[in-house]
Design an enzyme around this catalytic site. Sequence first.
Site, mmCIF file in Angstrom:
data_model
loop_
_atom_site.group_PDB
_atom_site.id
_atom_site.type_symbol
_atom_site.label_atom_id
_atom_site.label_comp_id
_atom_site.label_asym_id
_atom_site.label_seq_id
_atom_site.Cartn_x
_atom_site.Cartn_y
_atom_site.Cartn_z
ATOM 1 N N ASP A 192 0.142 18.065 -13.317
ATOM 2 C CA ASP A 192 -0.585 18.257 -14.571
ATOM 3 C C ASP A 192 -2.034 18.579 -14.212
ATOM 4 O O ASP A 192 -2.455 18.446 -13.055
ATOM 5 C CB ASP A 192 -0.440 17.006 -15.453
ATOM 6 C CG ASP A 192 -0.680 17.324 -16.929
ATOM 7 O OD1 ASP A 192 -1.153 18.443 -17.241
ATOM 8 O OD2 ASP A 192 -0.406 16.451 -17.783
ATOM 9 N N GLY A 198 0.413 17.200 -26.755
ATOM 10 C CA GLY A 198 -0.164 16.443 -27.866
ATOM 11 C C GLY A 198 0.819 15.502 -28.550
ATOM 12 O O GLY A 198 0.572 15.052 -29.670
ATOM 13 N N ASP A 256 -4.890 22.935 -20.852
ATOM 14 C CA ASP A 256 -4.771 23.198 -22.285
ATOM 15 C C ASP A 256 -5.688 22.268 -23.066
ATOM 16 O O ASP A 256 -6.291 21.356 -22.485
ATOM 17 C CB ASP A 256 -3.304 23.014 -22.717
ATOM 18 C CG ASP A 256 -2.710 21.693 -22.227
ATOM 19 O OD1 ASP A 256 -2.987 21.322 -21.060
ATOM 20 O OD2 ASP A 256 -1.992 21.025 -22.991
HETATM 21 N N1 GUN Z 1 0.338 14.972 -20.837
HETATM 22 C C1 GUN Z 1 0.669 14.421 -22.024
HETATM 23 N N2 GUN Z 1 0.336 15.257 -23.046
HETATM 24 C C2 GUN Z 1 -0.201 16.345 -22.498
HETATM 25 C C3 GUN Z 1 -0.730 17.571 -23.047
HETATM 26 O O1 GUN Z 1 -0.749 17.798 -24.253
HETATM 27 N N3 GUN Z 1 -1.184 18.479 -22.139
HETATM 28 C C4 GUN Z 1 -1.154 18.248 -20.797
HETATM 29 N N4 GUN Z 1 -1.607 19.195 -19.967
HETATM 30 N N5 GUN Z 1 -0.675 17.119 -20.274
HETATM 31 C C5 GUN Z 1 -0.207 16.177 -21.110
#
Ligand code: GUN
Length: 729
Positions: A108, A210, A143
């Site tokens: 992430d 989200g 994002d």
């Molecule tokens: N991890 C939990 N929710 C999100 C999200 O909306 N975007 C990203 N990049 N990681 C997340």
Amino acid sequence: MAWSEGTRAEPTSARTADTGRFEVKHRDGRARLGVLHTAHGAVQTPTLLPVINPNIRTIEPREMWDKYGVQMLITNSYIIWKHAGLREKAVNEGVHALLDFPGAIMTDSGTFQSYVYGEVDVGPEEIVAFQRSIGVDVATMLDVFSRPEMTEEELADAVDETLARAGPSVEAAAGTMLNGPIQGGDVHALRRRSAEGMGEHGFAIHPLGGIVPVMEQQRYADLARVVMGSVPHLPPDRPVHMFGCGHPMLFPMLIALGADLFDSAAYALFARDGRLLTPTGTVHLERLQEWPLLVPCVVGHTPDEVRRMEDEARESVLARFNLEVTLGELAACRQAVHEGRIWERAERRSHAHPALREAFLWLTTSPARGSAPIPGADHLLVSDRDAARDTTVARGAWEEAWDWIVDAQETPGTGAILWAGEDTFVRPQVVAARRRLHAAWRPASDDGPVLIVHGASAPWRDRVGRQVERARAAHPRLEVLVLSPLGLVPWALEDLQPFAHVEGPKWLWVRPLDPAWVRRELERLHLHDRPFAGLNLQHGEVGEAMDEALADLGLGPRAPNDSEAVGQAATAILAEQARSKAMLELLLDRATAESFVDAPSFVMSSTGRIRNVFDAHGRHILSPRLNDGGLSLTDEGARRLHALIADGGQGPPVVTVPEDAVPFVGAGRNVIHGFLTSVEGELVPGRTCLIVDPNGDLVAHGVARCTTREALDFRKGVAIRVRGGLRAA
Ligand code: GUN
């Protein structure tokens, strides 16, 4: 079984051309069993990516690989980027060495940190380039998180800013698979805008973003709306990932709605404060006398023994408990997809929590989609919930999303419908079967009276078949229907799944005929304004009851047994069966069905059912399927059908394959994604289609494994299972 390192082989890298591709091996509506091809192995979906915090490894990634069979995990590149020690090792040796995990690794980007802590001090392109530099299999762009407190305007800004970053992020990824998250809160128009916009960029996977606060607040109906607002608008050949979703209670519903990947730190976070995940909710170790599920890590330990352990040891057991339960539920969901029962699982699971039940009822009866309130009588329910979906009712966005689920159902399906109360009647498979019947079937006469057989369960032919032949011998225009628990069915389709294959209490079959409901059903079956009478099989002798029903219609009694007319009527009923099945399976209009099944002859099974249908020239054109009441086309049937369609008849969808695929498909090889150029008509999984060359000449016939959009979008896997190649060398 004890874990020992190195017990599981290292993964095999995908062929370069396949890396990043997603292939669907099996499906159940929108739920799919897929394979995501990565440089660190083929990942079977739906699957869970356990979250690994590189600083706190509650369970070692190596153990996850060796012992738990985890194929892919997720970690956070922003944490690695921020910590000099981690960063140096990742840059020098790669993220797989840093975590000691041989499988696929997703990272992430720091978006979640920006949601939790405010800003992050890294740029969108910089963090993608960093992920690429440490050798991740799937990176994530930076994002903009849709926060629950955001106004619609702010949510729109989050969507648009994420969209603005998409192009530069894909460029910075330079070929590394990239996540393109979908934002937009629970505003349908924004989720859709996000999905359609992000879908235009070269992302490999689309996470729904989200949703963590939505799940934390147990707003599961909103979660269902997020999924239904997003997934139908994404390119179908990309896996859908539920960001931060790891509660097993949610898996069945989300998988049924098209989710492929899940990730979660819940197994570790919940363990830290003594909470256990179960498929029906969360429980506290504090209150346990017994384990809610007996999974390997707690065999031999009582809850009390675990309570008395040192913190670290207890956390370690509970994290394993949570992981084992989570992986177990996913495996059970995959099995349910395999068996065509994922919706049933979601339905059952919806009773685990009121908010989940609310989500499920919203999916099937949403007032936003104009559905009627649930009436007291369940036989009305079939019609009323469905009536609300008739084309006369204004169809909102949610209705389209529901259609997206229904249109992907395989019907007839396999196996019995297990009755479970009112929910049974709004299962997508049942709705799809009813819609197909009402859209495709047409009666033989324009004005024949209607006789409705009711009061007994299938197989109706055994109870009343002979009397129907005698009634038809006396009254050839008589239209006979059967009352099944799922609505009225033409006599010619009395063995059709799911109508004839319902398991439930006896009273499902012996409900009284409600005249207003019957009228509505008759209209759906294109039998408007016909006089009708019921033949109740519950009481008395069947022949006498038949004569009474005929008298109710103002008609004389049945023809005498064994008269020549009865033999002719029996043959006419068989022909009508073949035509009705051809209308449903091959989408023939009535006139084309009559030309196709013209002066037929039959080979019968030992139980008196049609095994094979021959045309007027003695050519074997069709074989009814005895198990589900459907129909299979023969090679000769495909040729005849193709000729009829060329003459203007209405028929099944037609797939065109390019010239270079013709020798393979013509010899009976399957049509592979990427090797079809166009589709005329709507493919439905499990249903017949014809396959032609670029000149429109017939090459083969087969059964679709996907919808039309999927057939054109996917790049790997089988699109059409060929049943007969017609150009053998
Ligand atoms: N991890 C939990 N929710 C999100 C999200 O909306 N975007 C990203 N990049 N990681 C997340």
